[in-house]
Design an enzyme around this catalytic site. Structure first.
Site, PDB file in Angstrom:
ATOM      1  N   GLY A  12      38.897  46.108  39.777  1.00 26.37           N
ATOM      2  CA  GLY A  12      38.846  47.188  40.767  1.00 26.37           C
ATOM      3  C   GLY A  12      38.618  46.633  42.169  1.00 26.37           C
ATOM      4  O   GLY A  12      37.973  47.275  43.002  1.00 26.37           O
ATOM      5  N   SER A  14      40.657  46.306  44.551  1.00 25.35           N
ATOM      6  CA  SER A  14      41.676  46.731  45.521  1.00 25.35           C
ATOM      7  C   SER A  14      41.146  47.655  46.608  1.00 25.35           C
ATOM      8  O   SER A  14      41.712  47.722  47.697  1.00 25.35           O
ATOM      9  CB  SER A  14      42.806  47.433  44.770  1.00 25.35           C
ATOM     10  OG  SER A  14      42.299  48.526  44.028  1.00 25.35           O
ATOM     11  N   ASN A  63      44.420  47.167  32.807  1.00 21.50           N
ATOM     12  CA  ASN A  63      43.422  48.193  32.536  1.00 21.50           C
ATOM     13  C   ASN A  63      42.232  47.519  31.846  1.00 21.50           C
ATOM     14  O   ASN A  63      42.381  46.985  30.748  1.00 21.50           O
ATOM     15  CB  ASN A  63      44.055  49.257  31.623  1.00 21.50           C
ATOM     16  CG  ASN A  63      43.068  50.345  31.227  1.00 21.50           C
ATOM     17  OD1 ASN A  63      41.881  50.289  31.566  1.00 21.50           O
ATOM     18  ND2 ASN A  63      43.550  51.333  30.497  1.00 21.50           N
ATOM     19  N   VAL A  64      41.073  47.550  32.486  1.00 17.46           N
ATOM     20  CA  VAL A  64      39.906  46.842  31.929  1.00 17.46           C
ATOM     21  C   VAL A  64      39.491  47.374  30.553  1.00 17.46           C
ATOM     22  O   VAL A  64      38.811  46.688  29.801  1.00 17.46           O
ATOM     23  CB  VAL A  64      38.675  46.884  32.872  1.00 17.46           C
ATOM     24  CG1 VAL A  64      38.939  46.148  34.165  1.00 17.46           C
ATOM     25  CG2 VAL A  64      38.198  48.311  33.123  1.00 17.46           C
ATOM     26  N   TYR A 155      28.363  58.728  32.918  1.00 16.22           N
ATOM     27  CA  TYR A 155      28.319  57.618  33.891  1.00 16.22           C
ATOM     28  C   TYR A 155      26.968  56.902  33.868  1.00 16.22           C
ATOM     29  O   TYR A 155      26.905  55.668  33.852  1.00 16.22           O
ATOM     30  CB  TYR A 155      28.609  58.218  35.270  1.00 16.22           C
ATOM     31  CG  TYR A 155      28.685  57.245  36.427  1.00 16.22           C
ATOM     32  CD1 TYR A 155      29.798  56.430  36.610  1.00 16.22           C
ATOM     33  CD2 TYR A 155      27.654  57.178  37.366  1.00 16.22           C
ATOM     34  CE1 TYR A 155      29.878  55.560  37.695  1.00 16.22           C
ATOM     35  CE2 TYR A 155      27.727  56.316  38.452  1.00 16.22           C
ATOM     36  CZ  TYR A 155      28.838  55.517  38.618  1.00 16.22           C
ATOM     37  OH  TYR A 155      28.912  54.661  39.692  1.00 16.22           O
ATOM     38  N   ILE A 188      26.720  54.735  48.651  1.00 12.59           N
ATOM     39  CA  ILE A 188      27.486  53.828  49.499  1.00 12.59           C
ATOM     40  C   ILE A 188      28.626  54.611  50.134  1.00 12.59           C
ATOM     41  O   ILE A 188      29.259  55.437  49.464  1.00 12.59           O
ATOM     42  CB  ILE A 188      28.056  52.669  48.636  1.00 12.59           C
ATOM     43  CG1 ILE A 188      26.938  51.936  47.884  1.00 12.59           C
ATOM     44  CG2 ILE A 188      28.888  51.708  49.478  1.00 12.59           C
ATOM     45  CD1 ILE A 188      25.903  51.236  48.737  1.00 12.59           C
TER      46      ILE A 188
HETATM   47  P1  NDP Z   1      36.665  53.405  43.898  1.00  8.92           P
HETATM   48  O1  NDP Z   1      36.944  54.666  43.139  1.00  8.92           O
HETATM   49  O2  NDP Z   1      36.783  53.387  45.372  1.00  8.92           O
HETATM   50  O3  NDP Z   1      37.600  52.227  43.297  1.00  8.92           O
HETATM   51  C1  NDP Z   1      37.678  52.032  41.926  1.00  8.92           C
HETATM   52  C2  NDP Z   1      38.439  50.766  41.659  1.00  8.92           C
HETATM   53  O4  NDP Z   1      38.431  50.544  40.239  1.00  8.92           O
HETATM   54  C3  NDP Z   1      39.893  50.840  42.063  1.00  8.92           C
HETATM   55  O5  NDP Z   1      40.322  49.553  42.447  1.00  8.92           O
HETATM   56  C4  NDP Z   1      40.586  51.253  40.762  1.00  8.92           C
HETATM   57  O6  NDP Z   1      41.961  50.871  40.697  1.00  8.92           O
HETATM   58  C5  NDP Z   1      39.771  50.450  39.770  1.00  8.92           C
HETATM   59  N1  NDP Z   1      39.839  50.944  38.412  1.00  8.92           N
HETATM   60  C6  NDP Z   1      39.503  52.165  37.940  1.00  8.92           C
HETATM   61  N2  NDP Z   1      39.718  52.228  36.619  1.00  8.92           N
HETATM   62  C7  NDP Z   1      40.200  51.016  36.250  1.00  8.92           C
HETATM   63  C8  NDP Z   1      40.629  50.459  35.017  1.00  8.92           C
HETATM   64  N3  NDP Z   1      40.607  51.160  33.875  1.00  8.92           N
HETATM   65  N4  NDP Z   1      41.080  49.186  35.003  1.00  8.92           N
HETATM   66  C9  NDP Z   1      41.132  48.461  36.142  1.00  8.92           C
HETATM   67  N5  NDP Z   1      40.738  48.930  37.336  1.00  8.92           N
HETATM   68  C10 NDP Z   1      40.281  50.194  37.391  1.00  8.92           C
HETATM   69  O7  NDP Z   1      35.207  52.938  43.416  1.00  8.92           O
HETATM   70  P2  NDP Z   1      33.924  52.528  44.281  1.00  8.92           P
HETATM   71  O8  NDP Z   1      34.262  51.440  45.221  1.00  8.92           O
HETATM   72  O9  NDP Z   1      33.265  53.754  44.784  1.00  8.92           O
HETATM   73  O10 NDP Z   1      32.975  51.926  43.114  1.00  8.92           O
HETATM   74  C11 NDP Z   1      33.077  50.592  42.671  1.00  8.92           C
HETATM   75  C12 NDP Z   1      31.970  50.341  41.659  1.00  8.92           C
HETATM   76  O11 NDP Z   1      30.709  50.618  42.236  1.00  8.92           O
HETATM   77  C13 NDP Z   1      32.080  51.230  40.422  1.00  8.92           C
HETATM   78  O12 NDP Z   1      31.691  50.511  39.277  1.00  8.92           O
HETATM   79  C14 NDP Z   1      31.073  52.334  40.718  1.00  8.92           C
HETATM   80  O13 NDP Z   1      30.591  52.901  39.545  1.00  8.92           O
HETATM   81  C15 NDP Z   1      30.004  51.552  41.456  1.00  8.92           C
HETATM   82  N6  NDP Z   1      29.159  52.376  42.328  1.00  8.92           N
HETATM   83  C16 NDP Z   1      29.677  53.071  43.391  1.00  8.92           C
HETATM   84  C17 NDP Z   1      28.846  53.801  44.235  1.00  8.92           C
HETATM   85  C18 NDP Z   1      29.367  54.541  45.442  1.00  8.92           C
HETATM   86  O14 NDP Z   1      28.551  55.170  46.137  1.00  8.92           O
HETATM   87  N7  NDP Z   1      30.644  54.499  45.724  1.00  8.92           N
HETATM   88  C19 NDP Z   1      27.410  53.891  43.961  1.00  8.92           C
HETATM   89  C20 NDP Z   1      26.977  53.144  42.822  1.00  8.92           C
HETATM   90  C21 NDP Z   1      27.827  52.415  42.048  1.00  8.92           C
HETATM   91  P3  NDP Z   1      43.143  51.948  41.136  1.00  8.92           P
HETATM   92  O15 NDP Z   1      42.969  52.157  42.597  1.00  8.92           O
HETATM   93  O16 NDP Z   1      44.399  51.263  40.767  1.00  8.92           O
HETATM   94  O17 NDP Z   1      42.857  53.191  40.336  1.00  8.92           O
END
Ligand code: NDP
Length: 247
Positions: A12, A14, A63-64, A155, A188
């Site tokens: 993830g 990207s 896909n992870v 979650y 965040i």
């Molecule tokens: P985003 O939704 O902005 O990005 C998610 C990323 O994960 C994208 O690159 C997406 O790819 C990828 N992704 C989703 N599903 C899969 C999959 N099955 N296989 C491979 N890649 C996948 O997420 P955030 O930046 O907000 O969050 C990142 C991490 O931080 C997560 O683990 C989240 O739980 C954690 N987090 C976030 C917080 C926040 O406030 N944002 C707070 C606490 C934790 P694609 O774009 O191709 O779908």
């Protein structure tokens, strides 16, 4: 630079927090494999940002939550780059709703991506790391894995599970010079929080001692520390990055 010659995979990587982590690791000299599942455009943007700044990056789609895809992607990275030194399990999704109304599929999807995905990737990355007797695995968890959160039973369970995974894998690999840690962000600023109303944001800020939301760079800085030589004696830990909202 600190990570010169290291090969990193950021699941993830990207967009959002993963993008900030990818940019940070590349700025420290690592070749970063940016993973995504469905949106190639954002992965290409991240690669361009890294390359424009003089760093090295490649894109890898998988896909992870799919064991076969994970295995073949990690095999490909080792064939192309020679090894894997750093894995950041950052890919995550939410399917929020109160438990009474939550569908079984929403439980499964979130557990499969956020928890099983980290297991599959750590397992695949551990082989080249063990061979090299050096490795760093960082799992991106969440404050709600410790505090719980109404509307996020799937979650928060997945993120709490990451804590057990982190400690168990840390114990299994400690003697091989492979550290395994978690970083648990609070709120965040990302696309997700941007979509909140001003009132909702104000309410969140009132619950944070530092009275502001964090940035993806705050999380990236914690990851950079854990993968560096400075972090070499730290394993099995969760580093909370949340402005004090959970202590
Ligand atoms: P985003 O939704 O902005 O990005 C998610 C990323 O994960 C994208 O690159 C997406 O790819 C990828 N992704 C989703 N599903 C899969 C999959 N099955 N296989 C491979 N890649 C996948 O997420 P955030 O930046 O907000 O969050 C990142 C991490 O931080 C997560 O683990 C989240 O739980 C954690 N987090 C976030 C917080 C926040 O406030 N944002 C707070 C606490 C934790 P694609 O774009 O191709 O779908």
């Amino acid at each position: 630079m600190m990570l010169d010659g290291k090969i990193a995979v950021v699941t993830g990587g990207s967009r959002g927090i993963g993008r900030a982590i990818s940019l940070r690791l590349a700025s420290l000299g690592a070749l970063v494999y940016i993973n995504y599942v469905s949106r190639p455009d954002t992965a290409e943007e991240t690669q361009k940002l890294i390359e424009d700044a003089g760093g090295k990056a490649a894109i890898i789609q998988f896909n992870v939550a799919d064991a076969e895809q994970v295995q073949s992607a990690f095999k490909q990275i080792v064939t192309d780059a020679g090894s894997i030194d750093i894995l950041v399990n950052n890919a995550g999704i939410t399917r929020d709703g109160l438990m009474a109304r939550m569908k079984e599929g929403d439980w499964d999807d979130v557990l499969d991506t956020n928890l099983k995905g980290a297991f599959l990737c750590a397992k695949a990355a551990s082989k080249p790391m063990m061979k090299k007797k050096w490795g760093r695995i960082v799992n991106i968890s969440s404050v709600v894995g410790s505090s719980g959160n109404a509307g996020q039973v799937n979650y928060s369970s997945a993120k709490a599970g990451l804590s057990g995974l982190t400690k168990s894998v840390a114990r299994e690999f400690a003697s091989r010079n492979i550290t395994v840690n978690a970083v648990a962000p609070g709120y965040i600023v990302t696309e997700m929080t941007d979509a909140m109303t001003e009132d909702a944001q104000a309410k969140i800020k009132s619950e944070i001692p530092m009275a502001s939301l964090g940035s993806p760079e705050d999380v990236a800085g914690a990851v950079a520390y854990l993968v560096s030589e400075d972090g070499r004696y730290v394993t099995g830990q969760t580093l909370h990055v949340n402005g004090g909202m959970y202590m």
